[in-house]
Scaffold this motif. Structure first.
Motif, PDB file in Angstrom:
ATOM      1  N   LEU A 205       0.828  -1.198   0.000  1.00  0.00           N
ATOM      2  CA  LEU A 205       0.000   0.000   0.000  1.00  0.00           C
ATOM      3  C   LEU A 205       0.866   1.253   0.000  1.00  0.00           C
ATOM      4  O   LEU A 205       1.960   1.267   0.572  1.00  0.00           O
ATOM      5  N   LYS A 206       0.343   2.290  -0.621  1.00  0.00           N
ATOM      6  CA  LYS A 206       1.002   3.588  -0.623  1.00  0.00           C
ATOM      7  C   LYS A 206      -0.020   4.654  -0.282  1.00  0.00           C
ATOM      8  O   LYS A 206      -1.186   4.548  -0.627  1.00  0.00           O
ATOM      9  N   GLY A 207       0.428   5.686   0.407  1.00  0.00           N
ATOM     10  CA  GLY A 207      -0.482   6.768   0.748  1.00  0.00           C
ATOM     11  C   GLY A 207       0.257   7.906   1.422  1.00  0.00           C
ATOM     12  O   GLY A 207       1.358   7.714   1.957  1.00  0.00           O
ATOM     13  N   SER A 208      -0.359   9.076   1.394  1.00  0.00           N
ATOM     14  CA  SER A 208       0.219  10.248   2.040  1.00  0.00           C
ATOM     15  C   SER A 208      -0.235  10.318   3.488  1.00  0.00           C
ATOM     16  O   SER A 208      -1.203   9.657   3.897  1.00  0.00           O
ATOM     17  N   VAL A 209       0.459  11.139   4.283  1.00  0.00           N
ATOM     18  CA  VAL A 209       0.108  11.310   5.685  1.00  0.00           C
ATOM     19  C   VAL A 209      -1.321  11.836   5.792  1.00  0.00           C
ATOM     20  O   VAL A 209      -1.684  12.810   5.127  1.00  0.00           O
ATOM     21  N   GLY A 210      -2.144  11.182   6.604  1.00  0.00           N
ATOM     22  CA  GLY A 210      -3.520  11.599   6.799  1.00  0.00           C
ATOM     23  C   GLY A 210      -4.483  10.991   5.801  1.00  0.00           C
ATOM     24  O   GLY A 210      -5.701  11.125   5.962  1.00  0.00           O
ATOM     25  N   GLU A 211      -3.981  10.336   4.796  1.00  0.00           N
ATOM     26  CA  GLU A 211      -4.847   9.742   3.777  1.00  0.00           C
ATOM     27  C   GLU A 211      -5.321   8.366   4.244  1.00  0.00           C
ATOM     28  O   GLU A 211      -4.583   7.621   4.884  1.00  0.00           O
ATOM     29  N   THR A 212      -6.559   8.017   3.935  1.00  0.00           N
ATOM     30  CA  THR A 212      -7.109   6.693   4.242  1.00  0.00           C
ATOM     31  C   THR A 212      -6.982   5.809   3.018  1.00  0.00           C
ATOM     32  O   THR A 212      -7.436   6.171   1.924  1.00  0.00           O
ATOM     33  N   VAL A 213      -6.362   4.656   3.207  1.00  0.00           N
ATOM     34  CA  VAL A 213      -6.203   3.710   2.099  1.00  0.00           C
ATOM     35  C   VAL A 213      -6.898   2.406   2.464  1.00  0.00           C
ATOM     36  O   VAL A 213      -7.062   2.070   3.635  1.00  0.00           O
ATOM     37  N   THR A 214      -7.291   1.678   1.449  1.00  0.00           N
ATOM     38  CA  THR A 214      -8.007   0.407   1.642  1.00  0.00           C
ATOM     39  C   THR A 214      -7.101  -0.754   1.294  1.00  0.00           C
ATOM     40  O   THR A 214      -6.456  -0.762   0.248  1.00  0.00           O
ATOM     41  N   MET A 215      -7.027  -1.712   2.184  1.00  0.00           N
ATOM     42  CA  MET A 215      -6.223  -2.899   1.944  1.00  0.00           C
ATOM     43  C   MET A 215      -7.151  -4.106   1.773  1.00  0.00           C
ATOM     44  O   MET A 215      -8.038  -4.340   2.588  1.00  0.00           O
ATOM     45  N   LYS A 216      -6.954  -4.854   0.714  1.00  0.00           N
ATOM     46  CA  LYS A 216      -7.725  -6.067   0.472  1.00  0.00           C
ATOM     47  C   LYS A 216      -6.815  -7.279   0.689  1.00  0.00           C
ATOM     48  O   LYS A 216      -5.721  -7.343   0.144  1.00  0.00           O
ATOM     49  N   VAL A 217      -7.281  -8.206   1.518  1.00  0.00           N
ATOM     50  CA  VAL A 217      -6.518  -9.422   1.770  1.00  0.00           C
ATOM     51  C   VAL A 217      -7.370 -10.633   1.404  1.00  0.00           C
ATOM     52  O   VAL A 217      -8.602 -10.559   1.347  1.00  0.00           O
ATOM     53  N   GLU A 218      -6.702 -11.738   1.185  1.00  0.00           N
ATOM     54  CA  GLU A 218      -7.389 -12.967   0.811  1.00  0.00           C
ATOM     55  C   GLU A 218      -6.933 -14.096   1.732  1.00  0.00           C
ATOM     56  O   GLU A 218      -5.738 -14.301   1.936  1.00  0.00           O
TER      57      GLU A 218
END
Length: 238
Positions: A205-218
């Motif tokens: 995952l990549k993202g900036s400070v304060g940003e919400t990112v979504t992680m998908k796992v299997e």
């Protein structure tokens, strides 16, 4: 002829005396009930079960004892197993249920066996034929729960309709002293010789400070043969 004056002080004293006598009698009444005898049933005689192989059937050599001062006129013994195990050869004096998972409790199968006979104080009993359990292909780390009581626990509202067993009925017989247990409910771990291969995959995952990112796992059950995971409740290591 003049009537003597009414002595209110004497009347009140008499009423108080009668009231006190009544209170003393009421206070003494529970003492008679305290002398009544009562049963205290406990279950035991079984140790952790290890090395079970999938497909095999094993016996549960349980004991029932009465540590109270009075006889239990009837006894119910309950067996509960997690989903890696199954109930085999259920006697006709037992009823079974499949209970769905709820309140963090795993799915399980239960059998409640009724013994319409007295269990005397200070005597150890055991079923004339031990209850039998089968390890399924998915068995790995399972649990057996045993319970004894002098009242019918009833059916679980979250389970299937109870089914009466078809094997010959069993009764309790006197056994040798020792291993009689100390509790009404006992949990016994059952470990099978089996394997499980559970895999979790995801992505970077990549993202900036304060940003919400979504992680998908299997989550993948790679087997073989696909043993089930039993999640324990309680503190780690319990």
């Amino acid at each position: 002829m003049p009537m003597p004056p009414h002595n209110r002080r004497t009347s009140r004293a008499a009423v108080a005396a009668l009231g006190a006598a009544g209170l003393i009698a009421l206070a003494a009444a529970p003492a008679a009930f305290a002398d009544e005898t009562a049963p205290e049933l406990v279950i035991g005689g079984i140790e952790p079960i290890d090395g079970v192989r999938p497909g095999s059937i094993f016996d549960l050599p349980v004991t029932v004892a009465n540590k109270g001062t009075g006889a239990a006129e009837k006894v119910w013994v309950s067996y509960s197993v997690t989903r890696g195990l199954d109930l085999a050869e259920v006697p006709s004096n037992c009823r079974t249920q499949q209970v769905r998972s709820y309140d963090e409790m795993p799915e399980r199968w239960t059998a409640v066996c009724a013994f319409d006979q007295a269990v005397e104080p200070g005597v150890v009993y055991t079923p004339e034929r031990p209850f039998r359990v089968k390890a399924l292909d998915r068995a790995l780390n399972d649990e057996l729960r045993l319970r004894v009581g002098d009242d019918d626990p009833g059916a679980d509202d979250n389970g299937t309709p109870p089914v009466v067993g078809t094997a010959p009925a069993v009764k309790l017989v006197e056994g040798q002293a020792g291993g009689e247990g100390s509790a009404r409910v006992v949990d016994v771990p059952v470990t099978s010789v089996n394997t499980a291969d559970y895999q979790v995959t995801g992505a970077a995952l990549k993202g900036s400070v304060g940003e919400t990112v979504t992680m998908k796992v299997e989550f993948t059950n790679a087997g073989p043969p696909g043993s089930w995971p039993r999640w324990r409740t309680g503190p780690p290591g319990s």
